[in-house]
Every structure is written in C-alpha cells, then in structure tokens.
Design a protein around this motif. Structure first.
Motif, PDB file in Angstrom:
ATOM      1  N   LYS A 201       0.859  -1.202   0.000  1.00  0.00           N
ATOM      2  CA  LYS A 201       0.000   0.000   0.000  1.00  0.00           C
ATOM      3  C   LYS A 201       0.893   1.249   0.000  1.00  0.00           C
ATOM      4  CE  LYS A 201      -4.420  -1.336   1.992  1.00  0.00           C
ATOM      5  NZ  LYS A 201      -4.930  -1.740   0.703  1.00  0.00           N
ATOM      6  N   GLY A 202       0.363   2.369  -0.449  1.00  0.00           N
ATOM      7  CA  GLY A 202       1.163   3.599  -0.455  1.00  0.00           C
ATOM      8  C   GLY A 202       1.923   3.780  -1.757  1.00  0.00           C
ATOM      9  N   ASN A 203       1.650   2.930  -2.747  1.00  0.00           N
ATOM     10  CA  ASN A 203       2.330   3.061  -4.042  1.00  0.00           C
ATOM     11  C   ASN A 203       1.355   3.398  -5.159  1.00  0.00           C
ATOM     12  OD1 ASN A 203       5.278   2.390  -3.850  1.00  0.00           O
ATOM     13  ND2 ASN A 203       4.413   0.672  -2.711  1.00  0.00           N
ATOM     14  N   SER A 204       0.294   4.113  -4.815  1.00  0.00           N
ATOM     15  CA  SER A 204      -0.772   4.270  -5.809  1.00  0.00           C
ATOM     16  C   SER A 204      -0.554   5.463  -6.745  1.00  0.00           C
ATOM     17  CB  SER A 204      -2.123   4.400  -5.101  1.00  0.00           C
ATOM     18  OG  SER A 204      -2.162   5.641  -4.429  1.00  0.00           O
ATOM     19  N   ARG A 205       0.605   6.143  -6.648  1.00  0.00           N
ATOM     20  CA  ARG A 205       0.745   7.342  -7.479  1.00  0.00           C
ATOM     21  C   ARG A 205       0.985   6.983  -8.962  1.00  0.00           C
ATOM     22  NH1 ARG A 205       5.788   6.488  -5.711  1.00  0.00           N
ATOM     23  NH2 ARG A 205       7.335   6.476  -7.383  1.00  0.00           N
ATOM     24  N   ASN A 206       0.716   7.951  -9.792  1.00  0.00           N
ATOM     25  CA  ASN A 206       0.990   7.849 -11.229  1.00  0.00           C
ATOM     26  C   ASN A 206       2.054   8.905 -11.546  1.00  0.00           C
ATOM     27  OD1 ASN A 206       1.003   8.246 -14.027  1.00  0.00           O
ATOM     28  ND2 ASN A 206      -1.178   7.765 -14.238  1.00  0.00           N
ATOM     29  N   ASP A 207       3.241   8.472 -11.968  1.00  0.00           N
ATOM     30  CA  ASP A 207       4.339   9.423 -12.217  1.00  0.00           C
ATOM     31  C   ASP A 207       4.024  10.403 -13.348  1.00  0.00           C
ATOM     32  OD1 ASP A 207       6.077   8.613 -10.187  1.00  0.00           O
ATOM     33  OD2 ASP A 207       7.053   7.082 -11.445  1.00  0.00           O
ATOM     34  N   CYS A 208       3.054  10.091 -14.174  1.00  0.00           N
ATOM     35  CA  CYS A 208       2.715  11.004 -15.276  1.00  0.00           C
ATOM     36  C   CYS A 208       1.854  12.175 -14.797  1.00  0.00           C
ATOM     37  CB  CYS A 208       1.948  10.267 -16.380  1.00  0.00           C
ATOM     38  SG  CYS A 208       2.884   8.922 -17.118  1.00  0.00           S
ATOM     39  N   LEU A 209       1.219  12.000 -13.630  1.00  0.00           N
ATOM     40  CA  LEU A 209       0.220  12.999 -13.196  1.00  0.00           C
ATOM     41  C   LEU A 209       0.752  14.429 -13.113  1.00  0.00           C
ATOM     42  CD1 LEU A 209      -2.601  12.548 -10.647  1.00  0.00           C
ATOM     43  CD2 LEU A 209      -1.165  14.568 -10.529  1.00  0.00           C
ATOM     44  N   PRO A 210       1.899  14.682 -12.452  1.00  0.00           N
ATOM     45  CA  PRO A 210       2.322  16.091 -12.338  1.00  0.00           C
ATOM     46  C   PRO A 210       2.519  16.758 -13.700  1.00  0.00           C
ATOM     47  CG  PRO A 210       3.624  14.667 -10.877  1.00  0.00           C
ATOM     48  CD  PRO A 210       2.805  13.763 -11.741  1.00  0.00           C
ATOM     49  N   VAL A 211       3.072  16.025 -14.648  1.00  0.00           N
ATOM     50  CA  VAL A 211       3.330  16.587 -15.981  1.00  0.00           C
ATOM     51  C   VAL A 211       2.012  16.853 -16.720  1.00  0.00           C
ATOM     52  CG1 VAL A 211       4.321  16.052 -18.254  1.00  0.00           C
ATOM     53  CG2 VAL A 211       5.632  15.570 -16.181  1.00  0.00           C
ATOM     54  N   VAL A 212       1.088  15.889 -16.646  1.00  0.00           N
ATOM     55  CA  VAL A 212      -0.200  16.057 -17.345  1.00  0.00           C
ATOM     56  C   VAL A 212      -0.988  17.205 -16.712  1.00  0.00           C
ATOM     57  CG1 VAL A 212      -2.392  14.935 -17.949  1.00  0.00           C
ATOM     58  CG2 VAL A 212      -0.268  13.616 -18.007  1.00  0.00           C
ATOM     59  N   ALA A 213      -0.993  17.248 -15.364  1.00  0.00           N
ATOM     60  CA  ALA A 213      -1.775  18.291 -14.675  1.00  0.00           C
ATOM     61  C   ALA A 213      -1.215  19.684 -14.995  1.00  0.00           C
ATOM     62  CB  ALA A 213      -1.772  18.043 -13.168  1.00  0.00           C
ATOM     63  N   ARG A 214       0.102  19.773 -15.165  1.00  0.00           N
ATOM     64  CA  ARG A 214       0.684  21.081 -15.469  1.00  0.00           C
ATOM     65  C   ARG A 214       0.326  21.529 -16.882  1.00  0.00           C
ATOM     66  NH1 ARG A 214       5.739  19.978 -15.656  1.00  0.00           N
ATOM     67  NH2 ARG A 214       5.920  20.616 -17.821  1.00  0.00           N
ATOM     68  N   ARG A 215       0.340  20.566 -17.810  1.00  0.00           N
ATOM     69  CA  ARG A 215       0.112  20.918 -19.220  1.00  0.00           C
ATOM     70  C   ARG A 215      -1.365  21.079 -19.578  1.00  0.00           C
ATOM     71  NH1 ARG A 215       3.755  19.438 -23.487  1.00  0.00           N
ATOM     72  NH2 ARG A 215       5.835  19.096 -22.714  1.00  0.00           N
ATOM     73  N   TYR A 216      -2.243  20.389 -18.855  1.00  0.00           N
ATOM     74  CA  TYR A 216      -3.663  20.355 -19.253  1.00  0.00           C
ATOM     75  C   TYR A 216      -4.558  20.865 -18.120  1.00  0.00           C
ATOM     76  CZ  TYR A 216      -2.109  17.540 -23.213  1.00  0.00           C
ATOM     77  OH  TYR A 216      -1.491  17.103 -24.349  1.00  0.00           O
ATOM     78  N   PRO A 217      -4.953  22.149 -18.168  1.00  0.00           N
ATOM     79  CA  PRO A 217      -5.789  22.722 -17.109  1.00  0.00           C
ATOM     80  C   PRO A 217      -7.102  21.959 -16.901  1.00  0.00           C
ATOM     81  CG  PRO A 217      -5.075  24.405 -18.689  1.00  0.00           C
ATOM     82  CD  PRO A 217      -4.599  23.108 -19.213  1.00  0.00           C
ATOM     83  N   ASP A 218      -7.668  21.391 -17.984  1.00  0.00           N
ATOM     84  CA  ASP A 218      -8.941  20.661 -17.821  1.00  0.00           C
ATOM     85  C   ASP A 218      -8.756  19.417 -16.960  1.00  0.00           C
ATOM     86  OD1 ASP A 218     -10.076  22.548 -19.369  1.00  0.00           O
ATOM     87  OD2 ASP A 218     -10.406  21.284 -21.139  1.00  0.00           O
ATOM     88  N   VAL A 219      -7.595  18.777 -17.114  1.00  0.00           N
ATOM     89  CA  VAL A 219      -7.316  17.576 -16.311  1.00  0.00           C
ATOM     90  C   VAL A 219      -7.072  17.990 -14.861  1.00  0.00           C
ATOM     91  CG1 VAL A 219      -5.777  15.596 -16.008  1.00  0.00           C
ATOM     92  CG2 VAL A 219      -6.364  16.380 -18.324  1.00  0.00           C
ATOM     93  N   ARG A 220      -6.334  19.079 -14.698  1.00  0.00           N
ATOM     94  CA  ARG A 220      -6.058  19.595 -13.356  1.00  0.00           C
ATOM     95  C   ARG A 220      -7.383  19.905 -12.627  1.00  0.00           C
ATOM     96  NH1 ARG A 220      -2.393  23.525 -14.889  1.00  0.00           N
ATOM     97  NH2 ARG A 220      -3.879  25.236 -14.722  1.00  0.00           N
ATOM     98  N   ASN A 221      -8.274  20.536 -13.342  1.00  0.00           N
ATOM     99  CA  ASN A 221      -9.578  20.897 -12.778  1.00  0.00           C
ATOM    100  C   ASN A 221     -10.357  19.637 -12.357  1.00  0.00           C
ATOM    101  OD1 ASN A 221     -11.845  22.569 -12.241  1.00  0.00           O
ATOM    102  ND2 ASN A 221     -12.722  21.969 -14.213  1.00  0.00           N
ATOM    103  N   ALA A 222     -10.360  18.614 -13.212  1.00  0.00           N
ATOM    104  CA  ALA A 222     -11.080  17.369 -12.893  1.00  0.00           C
ATOM    105  C   ALA A 222     -10.467  16.709 -11.648  1.00  0.00           C
ATOM    106  CB  ALA A 222     -11.029  16.409 -14.093  1.00  0.00           C
TER     107      ALA A 222
END
Ligand SMILES: C[C@](O)(CO)[C@H](O)COP(=O)(O)OP(=O)(O)OC[C@H]1O[C@@H](n2ccc(N)nc2=O)[C@H](O)[C@@H]1O
Ligand SMILES: Nc1ncnc2c1ncn2[C@@H]1O[C@H](COP(=O)(O)OP(=O)(O)OP(=O)(O)O)[C@@H](O)[C@H]1O
Length: 283
Positions: A201-222
């Motif tokens: 447990k505690g390994n549920s992160r997605n390494d792509c998330l910070p990059v996607v959230a920075r580039r795509y405001p709609d994803v960040r908002n969701a």
C-alpha cells in the motif's frame, strides 16, 4: 445460410498506479503499473465472410480504415494464420479516444479473440498476446483478461486481485498525447523499482500525473474537483481521471454533482474482463 456472427464487449482499463523506473535504449519507458478492467466499454460485432476481405463498417473521426487497430489486428491475424476467411465488423464506440482507458488496445484484443473463435484458429493465449504486443503495449493484458501487475513497457504480466470498487471516471474533453508526456524533461523517470509482491500500500501514485496536470488545465480541474470526495487519480497519461467508491450509490451521488459541468461515467472495477466472461459463456 447466414454467416456466423458474434457480438463481444471491449472493456476499458484503468492504471491503478503507474511508476516509471527507467528508459530503454529505444526511448520507450520501463513501467510498473497495475491494470484493472472496467465493466464498461465498446461492443464489436463480427460476421464471417468467405472472400477473405476485412471490412470495418463503422467510421472513426480522424482514423483511416487501414490504420484502425481493429483492422490492423484482423489483418495481422489473417496473414500470420493463413486463414482464407474474411470479416465484416461494426463497433458501437463509447470509450473516449486518447483518454488513457485503452480503447484502441482493447478493440484490438477483442478482435483477436473474436476472430480466433469465429475463424476457428485454435491459437492459444500466449500466441495471441505476442501478436497483440506488436500492435501496442497495452494489448496483451486485454488478451489475457485478468487484472495484472505489469512491467517492461507493460508486457510482462503477473495476475493480481485488487479490490473491485465502483469508479467514477471523469472524461476531460481534451486528448492527451502519450508521446508528448513521455518526452517531457520534467517527467519522473527514476522511481525505485517495487520488488515486493503484492505491491505494498502507499504506491498508488501515477508518475505522469504532475506533468499532465501542469500541461492540461482541464485535467487539473477534474483532479481538483474529484479530489474533494475521494483520492483522485490519473489513468495512463490521461486525460481520464478516476476515483473509487464502496458502492454504486455513492459513486452515482458524486457523479450527479460533478457531471453538471464535466463528462463522466460510473462503472464497476473488475479483475476478470467482461470480454473473457462472455467468451467463457460461449464455450
Ligand atoms: C502509459 C500507458 O497508457 C499505460 O497503460 C501505455 O503504456 C501507453 O500505451 P500506448 O497508448 O499504446 O502508447 P504508444 O502509442 O505505444 O506510445 C506513444 C509514445 O509514447 C512513448 N512511450 C509509450 C509507452 C512507454 N512505455 N514508453 C514511452 O516512451 C513513446 O514515445 C511512444 O511512441
Ligand atoms: N479502434 C480504435 N479505437 C480507438 N482509437 C484508435 C483505434 N484505432 C486506432 N486508434 C488510434 O489510437 C489512438 C489512441 O487511442 P486509445 O483509445 O487506445 O487511447 P488511450 O485510451 O489513450 O490508450 P492508452 O491508455 O493505451 O494510452 C487514437 O487517438 C486513435 O488515433
């Protein structure tokens, strides 16, 4: 006599976690990820033809007939098996394209399994998964049909049985380019490999998330909106965002609030794909 005909589901997948642990010489990234299926997806109908022609009758926006993964899968299987038969294909497409829920890969796998059945080829799962891998890294898990811990570029699969919650999946109306995310200089590429099984447990992160959230405001908002109710996660390289709930009623409740402004759907997580459940009933 009418041609043998078959309608099969083509489910979506989620990446419950995704770590990037390195980069291969060919530029592809080495991942550790957990795939789980959703009881939600497209439906593909196949009807055998005896003239060898492969024809997809449903048009896709922006995807030419011969580039469609359904057609490419059918042609490769026909070539490699030497089967003289052809196929007419129709699809009811509900999965968003470029959403990280694997629609194209799933369609390719459903086509391989459906044609193996209708053309009576008798190929085993190993052979179908190997052919699937030449079409895309996510195809083998859909061929095998069991939730899996995946390594390599996603092709080394170990079956797993995570919890099967109800998910609310939000679908931001943007298509994320997987290639663009994997080439971002700020992407984490050196996560420590997880060596313990099952994945702690505690390994549920997605390494792509910070990059996607920075580039795509709609994803960040969701992510922000869903994050008010549950842990909000990104599947693959997005754009879809999801969160788990203990019951359908709870997922529906949050869905009703969020889908006033965002597109989304509620579906059950499943460790055995609905494609395989249907095929099992046929045999
Ligand atoms: C990230 C995942 O969604 C996890 O399930 C998938 O591995 C992505 O698989 P996919 O959509 O089939 O991706 P592809 O169309 O094969 O890859 C698009 C591009 O992303 C990059 N790519 C993709 C997968 C990977 N493991 N490493 C990469 O570097 C490559 O530049 C590749 O040319
Ligand atoms: N049958 C198909 N269904 C969907 N996309 C297809 C299909 N055939 C070819 N494609 C192409 O593949 C691209 C990726 O589609 P797909 O739906 O698999 O994306 P995805 O959900 O982001 O997948 P992944 O999670 O594997 O990254 C589409 O943008 C489209 O150009």
């Amino acid at each position: 006599m009418t041609a043998p005909r078959l309608t099969l589901p083509s489910p979506a997948k989620l990446n419950l976690m995704l770590h990037i642990i390195g980069r291969r010489e060919d530029g592809y990234h080495e991942l550790q990820t957990i795939f789980q299926f959703l009881d939600y997806g497209d439906e593909i109908t196949f009807a055998v033809r005896d003239d060898g022609v492969i024809r997809l009758h449903t048009e896709f926006d922006g995807v030419p007939h011969d580039s469609n993964l359904i057609v490419r899968a059918a042609k490769k299987l026909q070539e490699q098996s030497g089967c003289p038969l052809g196929i007419d294909i129709w699809i009811e497409k509900i999965l968003p394209m470029g959403g990280g829920i694997g629609g194209g890969s799933s369609n390719a796998a459903t086509t391989l399994l459906g044609l193996n059945h209708l053309w009576q080829l008798g190929w085993d799962e190993d052979r179908l998964a190997a052919l699937g891998l030449t079409l895309g890294a996510d195809v083998p898990v859909f061929v095998r049909g069991h939730a899996a811990f995946a390594e390599g570029v996603g092709e080394k699969l170990t079956p797993v049985d995570p919890e099967e919650p109800w998910y609310l999946v939000l679908v931001p109306q943007v298509s994320v380019s997987t290639a663009e995310i994997f080439s971002d200089p700020l992407l984490t590429r050196n996560s420590s490999p997880i060596k313990v099984r099952p994945v702690p447990k505690g390994n549920s992160r997605n390494d792509c998330l910070p990059v996607v959230a920075r580039r795509y405001p709609d994803v960040r908002n969701a992510l922000n909106l869903l994050g008010k109710f549950t842990e909000a996660k990104l599947t693959g390289t997005g754009s879809c965002v999801f969160g788990g709930f203990p019951s359908k009623a709870e997922a529906d409740k949050v869905s009703a609030l969020l889908t006033e402004t965002l597109t989304g759907f509620v579906a059950k997580g499943s460790n055995v794909s609905m494609l395989h459940r249907k095929l099992q009933n046929l045999l």
